[in-house]
Design a protein around this motif. Structure first.
Motif, mmCIF file in Angstrom:
data_model
loop_
_atom_site.group_PDB
_atom_site.id
_atom_site.type_symbol
_atom_site.label_atom_id
_atom_site.label_comp_id
_atom_site.label_asym_id
_atom_site.label_seq_id
_atom_site.Cartn_x
_atom_site.Cartn_y
_atom_site.Cartn_z
ATOM 1 N N VAL A 104 0.834 -1.199 -0.087
ATOM 2 C CA VAL A 104 0.052 -0.068 -0.124
ATOM 3 C C VAL A 104 0.886 1.251 -0.007
ATOM 4 N N ARG A 105 0.618 2.268 -0.627
ATOM 5 C CA ARG A 105 1.407 3.495 -0.867
ATOM 6 C C ARG A 105 0.515 4.731 -0.950
ATOM 7 N N GLY A 106 1.006 5.803 -0.946
ATOM 8 C CA GLY A 106 -0.029 7.015 -1.095
ATOM 9 C C GLY A 106 -0.133 7.610 0.342
ATOM 10 N N ALA A 107 -0.150 8.784 0.708
ATOM 11 C CA ALA A 107 -0.115 9.416 2.008
ATOM 12 C C ALA A 107 -1.441 9.061 2.689
ATOM 13 N N PRO A 108 -2.700 9.269 1.930
ATOM 14 C CA PRO A 108 -3.867 9.045 2.710
ATOM 15 C C PRO A 108 -4.111 7.412 2.983
ATOM 16 N N LEU A 109 -3.579 6.690 2.080
ATOM 17 C CA LEU A 109 -4.035 5.355 1.940
ATOM 18 C C LEU A 109 -3.053 4.619 3.393
ATOM 19 N N THR B 171 7.454 3.204 9.926
ATOM 20 C CA THR B 171 7.703 2.345 8.588
ATOM 21 C C THR B 171 7.890 3.299 7.510
ATOM 22 N N ARG B 172 7.075 4.648 7.568
ATOM 23 C CA ARG B 172 7.513 5.718 6.349
ATOM 24 C C ARG B 172 7.549 6.890 7.161
ATOM 25 N N PRO B 173 8.735 7.604 6.842
ATOM 26 C CA PRO B 173 9.029 8.713 7.779
ATOM 27 C C PRO B 173 8.514 10.127 7.251
ATOM 28 N N THR B 174 8.249 9.998 5.801
ATOM 29 C CA THR B 174 7.871 11.383 5.208
ATOM 30 C C THR B 174 6.341 11.784 5.088
ATOM 31 N N ALA B 175 5.727 10.860 4.837
ATOM 32 C CA ALA B 175 4.302 11.344 4.545
ATOM 33 C C ALA B 175 3.629 11.414 6.054
ATOM 34 N N VAL B 176 3.005 12.400 6.252
ATOM 35 C CA VAL B 176 2.576 12.781 7.540
ATOM 36 C C VAL B 176 1.232 12.278 7.991
ATOM 37 N N ASN B 177 0.387 11.980 6.946
ATOM 38 C CA ASN B 177 -0.724 11.477 7.437
ATOM 39 C C ASN B 177 -0.729 9.929 8.078
ATOM 40 N N LEU B 178 0.338 9.346 8.163
ATOM 41 C CA LEU B 178 0.409 7.982 8.699
ATOM 42 C C LEU B 178 0.429 8.599 10.308
ATOM 43 N N ILE C 187 -1.337 18.949 -12.107
ATOM 44 C CA ILE C 187 -1.949 18.674 -10.917
ATOM 45 C C ILE C 187 -1.144 17.593 -10.411
ATOM 46 N N VAL C 188 -0.670 17.457 -9.423
ATOM 47 C CA VAL C 188 -0.082 16.492 -8.427
ATOM 48 C C VAL C 188 -0.592 16.382 -7.367
ATOM 49 N N GLY C 189 -0.519 15.445 -6.393
ATOM 50 C CA GLY C 189 -0.598 15.087 -4.882
ATOM 51 C C GLY C 189 0.493 15.582 -4.239
ATOM 52 N N ALA C 190 0.269 15.154 -2.953
ATOM 53 C CA ALA C 190 1.466 15.669 -1.965
ATOM 54 C C ALA C 190 1.443 14.592 -0.757
ATOM 55 N N ASP C 191 2.584 14.375 -0.182
ATOM 56 C CA ASP C 191 2.893 13.384 0.884
ATOM 57 C C ASP C 191 2.825 14.345 2.170
ATOM 58 N N ARG C 192 3.253 15.451 2.082
ATOM 59 C CA ARG C 192 3.474 16.503 3.194
ATOM 60 C C ARG C 192 3.636 17.855 2.719
ATOM 61 N N ILE C 193 2.614 18.951 3.358
ATOM 62 C CA ILE C 193 2.901 20.137 2.964
ATOM 63 C C ILE C 193 2.989 21.024 4.316
ATOM 64 N N LEU D 17 -6.400 18.042 3.985
ATOM 65 C CA LEU D 17 -5.776 18.720 5.264
ATOM 66 C C LEU D 17 -5.033 17.876 6.090
ATOM 67 N N SER D 18 -5.178 16.456 6.267
ATOM 68 C CA SER D 18 -4.368 15.792 7.065
ATOM 69 C C SER D 18 -3.054 15.875 6.594
ATOM 70 N N THR D 19 -2.732 16.202 5.187
ATOM 71 C CA THR D 19 -1.183 16.143 4.830
ATOM 72 C C THR D 19 -0.544 17.276 5.167
ATOM 73 N N LEU D 20 -1.311 18.608 5.673
ATOM 74 C CA LEU D 20 -0.566 19.641 6.115
ATOM 75 C C LEU D 20 0.078 19.295 7.434
ATOM 76 N N ASP D 21 1.267 19.603 7.691
ATOM 77 C CA ASP D 21 2.316 19.496 8.921
ATOM 78 C C ASP D 21 2.525 20.987 9.504
ATOM 79 N N TRP D 22 1.509 21.290 10.320
ATOM 80 C CA TRP D 22 1.447 22.473 10.854
ATOM 81 C C TRP D 22 2.702 22.857 11.882
ATOM 82 N N GLY D 23 3.532 21.826 11.855
ATOM 83 C CA GLY D 23 4.555 21.743 12.968
ATOM 84 C C GLY D 23 5.911 22.318 12.097
#
Length: 360
Positions: free
Chosen positions: A47-52, A84-91, A235-241, A273-279
């Motif tokens: 499985v891959r992709g930040a939301p999934l 498991t995956r350090p970059t995508a913030v959704n996890l 148009i693209v997706g994102a793993d962290r913003i 919005l869950s891909t946004l890292d406010w920190g």
């Protein structure tokens, strides 16, 4: 449920996912029943992709608690999955959300409650991404109109930001699906997205299934097509913003954004919005870039003439290879960010306008 468009679903205490390492040549469902199996599936990009991976990790917490639901087991599950995956913030967002909800639940009731929480996140992801698709489709419709209603609207995308990267619909591809259904004559340029070739293997598979006209190109062809006037919008997706709008996505996104700016082509990013890292404010320097196995660069898999899926070696023995999985596109290169709550500028003020008071 296998016949549906979902990439993950639950039957009892078994979580089912489409094994994306087998696509496009084999459509295979993998069953996950333990924390270890979920962690491995995320790590190996079954499985891959930040939301999934966020939703999958939530199910991982739930499966872990079927064996033991005390505080220590909950903490171990959270730590295991985040690693498991350090970059995508959704996890991280998903497992911490579930853990926070479970902290107030008696241990004896946690196992069942955790499954329901994961179900809720999965269903919310479907609604979120459909809303992203509607907002993104409006942008594509506006671009088509601004160009004088050409016979086709050429859209360039990168990697796979479709339903395979989410529970359903997708982010960037959701906008394309919605626009196509609304009558916009969308044509998609899909770059192969080395080294794991998600564009060639996954986006091609998805768009063909939806009947969306599309053409596969090599990664380095995007700039030429823009120069020739054959790309109308990206148009693209994102793993962290980051909080100021810097966008972390699959390696190669930054180069597409640079080329788009050089040719005055709108470059949109679609993400929940869950891909946004406010920190994180300075995404270019603060986001951790996952380094994956050099073997993904030196080897490649595909189907041979006998119909067998095989892996072959591209580089000489002993070749050193660097494999950063992501890059960061500075906010200044992003035309706008498409979320479930609407379209905003890629800026701190733009993103903050969507932030719930409870999250502030």
């Amino acid at each position: 449920m296998i016949g549906s468009s979902r990439s993950i679903w639950r039957e009892g205490k078994v979580v089912h996912v489409i094994d994306q390492t087998r696509l496009p040549h084999h459509t295979q469902v993998k069953q996950l029943t333990t924390l270890a199996e979920v962690a491995q599936a995320i790590q190996d990009m079954v499985v891959r992709g930040a939301p999934l991976i966020g939703v999958t990790a939530a199910y991982g917490v739930a499966l872990a608690l079927q064996a033991a639901a005390d505080d220590a087991s909950l903490a171990t599950a959270v730590q295991t999955l985040i690693a498991t995956r350090p970059t995508a913030v959704n996890l991280r967002w998903a497992v911490e959300h579930v853990a926070a909800q479970l902290a107030t639940v008696a241990p004896a009731a946690r196992a069942e409650h955790a499954l329901l929480l994961a179900d809720e996140l999965a269903q919310a992801d479907v609604h979120t991404n459909e809303a992203i698709g509607e907002h993104g489709a409006a942008l594509l419709q506006q671009r088509w109109q601004a160009l004088g209603y050409p016979a086709r609207l050429n859209v360039l995308t990168h990697c796979n930001a479709g339903r395979l990267g989410c529970v359903d619909w997708g982010t960037a591809l959701a906008a394309i699906y919605k626009a196509h259904a609304a009558g916009v004559p969308v044509h998609v340029w899909m770059d192969e997205t080395r080294p794991r070739n998600q564009g060639a293997s996954l986006t091609t598979w998805e768009l063909a299934g939806r009947g969306v006209p599309a053409t596969l190109i090599v990664d380095n062809a995007g700039g030429l097509l823009m120069q020739q006037g054959q790309v109308d919008v990206c148009i693209v997706g994102a793993d962290r913003i980051s909080a100021r709008g810097d966008v972390c996505n699959k390696i190669g996104t930054y180069l597409k954004a640079l080329a788009a700016q050089a040719h005055a082509i709108p470059f949109y990013v679609a993400a929940p919005l869950s891909t946004l890292d406010w920190g994180i404010v300075d995404g270019v320097h603060e986001i951790e870039i996952e380094q994956r196995s050099p073997r993904e660069v030196t080897h490649i898999s595909g189907r041979n003439e006998a119909g067998e899926v095989v892996t072959v070696q591209l580089a000489p023995d002993g070749t050193a290879a660097l494999n950063p999985a992501f890059d960061v596109t500075p906010a200044v290169l992003v035309t706008a960010i498409v979320t479930e709550r609407g379209v905003v500028p890629a800026s701190h003020a733009g993103l903050a306008s969507l932030r719930e008071p409870a999250l502030a």
